[in-house]
Design a protein around this motif. Structure first.
Motif, mmCIF file in Angstrom:
data_model
loop_
_atom_site.group_PDB
_atom_site.id
_atom_site.type_symbol
_atom_site.label_atom_id
_atom_site.label_comp_id
_atom_site.label_asym_id
_atom_site.label_seq_id
_atom_site.Cartn_x
_atom_site.Cartn_y
_atom_site.Cartn_z
ATOM 1 N N MET A 1 0.711 -1.309 -0.100
ATOM 2 C CA MET A 1 -0.035 0.018 -0.235
ATOM 3 C C MET A 1 0.970 1.206 -0.101
ATOM 4 S SD MET A 1 -2.879 1.213 2.588
ATOM 5 C CE MET A 1 -3.886 2.536 2.566
ATOM 6 N N LYS A 2 0.738 2.227 -0.875
ATOM 7 C CA LYS A 2 1.331 3.411 -1.191
ATOM 8 C C LYS A 2 0.997 4.255 0.099
ATOM 9 C CE LYS A 2 2.113 3.052 -5.867
ATOM 10 N NZ LYS A 2 1.805 3.531 -7.442
ATOM 11 N N ASP A 3 1.867 4.982 0.745
ATOM 12 C CA ASP A 3 1.679 6.059 1.823
ATOM 13 C C ASP A 3 1.114 7.275 1.203
ATOM 14 O OD1 ASP A 3 2.891 4.525 3.682
ATOM 15 O OD2 ASP A 3 4.890 5.161 3.594
ATOM 16 N N GLU A 4 0.335 7.907 1.717
ATOM 17 C CA GLU A 4 -0.505 9.048 1.165
ATOM 18 C C GLU A 4 0.522 10.107 1.648
ATOM 19 O OE1 GLU A 4 -4.049 9.338 3.148
ATOM 20 O OE2 GLU A 4 -5.107 8.214 1.821
ATOM 21 N N PHE A 5 0.672 11.016 0.533
ATOM 22 C CA PHE A 5 1.723 12.260 0.653
ATOM 23 C C PHE A 5 0.885 13.389 0.054
ATOM 24 C CE2 PHE A 5 5.087 14.811 -1.515
ATOM 25 C CZ PHE A 5 5.806 15.102 -0.407
ATOM 26 N N TYR A 6 0.830 14.493 1.086
ATOM 27 C CA TYR A 6 0.163 15.644 0.866
ATOM 28 C C TYR A 6 0.954 16.890 -0.005
ATOM 29 C CZ TYR A 6 -2.188 20.015 1.428
ATOM 30 O OH TYR A 6 -3.106 21.128 1.280
ATOM 31 N N GLY A 8 0.978 20.669 -1.271
ATOM 32 C CA GLY A 8 0.072 21.976 -1.136
ATOM 33 C C GLY A 8 -0.640 22.287 -2.178
ATOM 34 N N TYR A 9 -0.345 22.255 -3.530
ATOM 35 C CA TYR A 9 -1.044 22.792 -4.540
ATOM 36 C C TYR A 9 -2.249 21.918 -5.074
ATOM 37 C CZ TYR A 9 2.199 19.803 -7.421
ATOM 38 O OH TYR A 9 2.772 18.811 -7.880
ATOM 39 N N LEU A 10 -2.276 20.706 -4.497
ATOM 40 C CA LEU A 10 -3.559 19.913 -4.864
ATOM 41 C C LEU A 10 -4.739 20.378 -4.317
ATOM 42 C CD1 LEU A 10 -2.108 16.326 -4.624
ATOM 43 C CD2 LEU A 10 -2.434 17.651 -6.713
ATOM 44 N N PRO A 11 -6.161 20.113 -4.907
ATOM 45 C CA PRO A 11 -7.258 20.828 -4.182
ATOM 46 C C PRO A 11 -7.753 20.207 -2.952
ATOM 47 C CG PRO A 11 -7.712 19.470 -6.447
ATOM 48 C CD PRO A 11 -6.121 19.629 -6.260
ATOM 49 N N LYS A 12 -7.386 18.880 -2.763
ATOM 50 C CA LYS A 12 -7.719 18.204 -1.653
ATOM 51 C C LYS A 12 -6.688 17.383 -0.987
ATOM 52 C CE LYS A 12 -12.603 17.617 -2.860
ATOM 53 N NZ LYS A 12 -13.762 16.424 -3.057
ATOM 54 N N ALA A 13 -6.676 17.413 0.387
ATOM 55 C CA ALA A 13 -5.649 16.576 1.057
ATOM 56 C C ALA A 13 -5.950 15.073 0.806
ATOM 57 C CB ALA A 13 -5.610 16.806 2.406
ATOM 58 N N PRO A 14 -5.021 14.003 1.083
ATOM 59 C CA PRO A 14 -5.481 12.705 1.153
ATOM 60 C C PRO A 14 -6.423 12.163 2.080
ATOM 61 C CG PRO A 14 -3.111 12.951 0.578
ATOM 62 C CD PRO A 14 -3.577 14.317 0.956
ATOM 63 N N LYS A 15 -7.384 11.199 2.203
ATOM 64 C CA LYS A 15 -8.470 10.798 3.007
ATOM 65 C C LYS A 15 -7.770 10.562 4.242
ATOM 66 C CE LYS A 15 -11.731 9.339 -0.394
ATOM 67 N NZ LYS A 15 -12.501 8.089 -0.848
ATOM 68 N N ARG A 16 -6.702 9.993 4.476
ATOM 69 C CA ARG A 16 -6.265 9.621 5.622
ATOM 70 C C ARG A 16 -5.700 10.873 6.445
ATOM 71 N NH1 ARG A 16 -2.257 4.773 6.667
ATOM 72 N NH2 ARG A 16 -1.135 5.653 4.781
ATOM 73 N N ILE A 17 -4.965 11.681 5.851
ATOM 74 C CA ILE A 17 -4.493 12.828 6.175
ATOM 75 C C ILE A 17 -5.685 13.933 6.821
ATOM 76 C CG2 ILE A 17 -3.070 15.098 5.871
ATOM 77 C CD1 ILE A 17 -1.406 13.509 4.173
#
Length: 261
Positions: A1-6, A8-17
């Motif tokens: 499973m890939k780690d979520e990585f935030y 800043g310029y993406l419109p939404k943060a990953p669900k777990r974060i």
């Protein structure tokens, strides 16, 4: 499973974060709310004292210097209802100097005159003070006293007591500062009492009410300087109490004051 990585310029943060941040914020609100509630309910209640800053009131009556400088005013023409109002000076000073200058203006004993004076009222729980905001200029009018019996002091027999309470300066305690008690107010209260404002002893009753005693020495002398080390602290004092009209006066030996553990 890939780690979520935030990023800043993406419109939404990953669900777990996003979930972690939401839970953390909610917990922060709960903790801060609990701390705020605890602090607001655990501190000393701010009293209902009033200091009519900027508003001058005129009073008519007779000034007496003992047991402390005060003016006796009458609520009815028959003289059956009256009130003692302690006089204090502007700032952190007692009123003796200003009253003595008023006396010079009358050309006699100021207690032999019915006077009209003006000042700023300070009051709480039925205990009232008048700040001579204009000092000796507070004297507006004076005329010879025709019926002195209307203003005579009624004094009770003294009784021996042992009490637990706190020594305060009445100007701050009764209205000019709120709250004005306990150790956070010690330095300010000490300056007021050192400046000549009569010290007052506050005793809490079992009914959660306060009783007030003006403190004097054993022989009726001022002992302001002698009690400075005990101001704004819980202390036990022993002495004799007498009523001076509606006031309680306690006469003590300052060397017998005991701190409460």
């Amino acid at each position: 499973m890939k780690d979520e990585f935030y990023i800043g310029y993406l419109p939404k943060a990953p669900k777990r974060i996003a979930r972690f941040v939401m839970v953390f914020v909610l917990l922060l609100f709960v903790v801060m709310g609990s701390v705020s509630f605890f602090l607001s309910t655990s501190h000393d209640h701010i009293n209902n004292g009033t200091y009519e800053y900027g508003e001058l009131t005129e009073l008519k009556g007779v000034i007496q210097m003992e047991p402390v400088p005060h003016i006796r005013v009458l609520a009815d023409d028959a003289g059956k209802v009256g009130k003692n109002i302690m006089l204090i000076d502007f700032g952190k000073f007692g009123a003796r100097s200003s009253v003595e200058k008023m006396q010079e203006k009358t050309g006699g004993n100021i207690s032999d005159f019915e006077v009209t004076i003006r000042g700023t009222l300070v009051y709480q729980d039925g205990f009232t003070l008048l700040e001579l905001t204009e000092k000796d200029k507070a004297l507006l009018n004076h005329q010879p006293l025709n019926n002195s019996t209307r203003y005579e002091a009624i004094t009770s027999n003294s009784t021996s007591v042992s009490l637990m309470g706190e020594i305060v300066d009445p100007k701050c305690y009764f209205g000019s500062m709120k709250p004005a008690q306990n150790k956070p107010h010690k330095s300010c209260a000490s300056l007021c009492i050192a400046g000549g404002i009569p010290p007052v002893y506050v005793v809490q009753t079992e009914q959660q009410l306060a009783e007030y005693y003006i403190i004097k020495g054993v022989n009726g002398e001022d002992i302001n300087n002698e009690i400075l080390d005990f101001v704004a602290e819980g202390v036990n004092i022993q002495g004799k109490v007498e009523k001076h009209n509606e006031w309680n006066i306690i006469y003590i030996d300052p060397s017998q004051i005991q701190r409460l553990n």
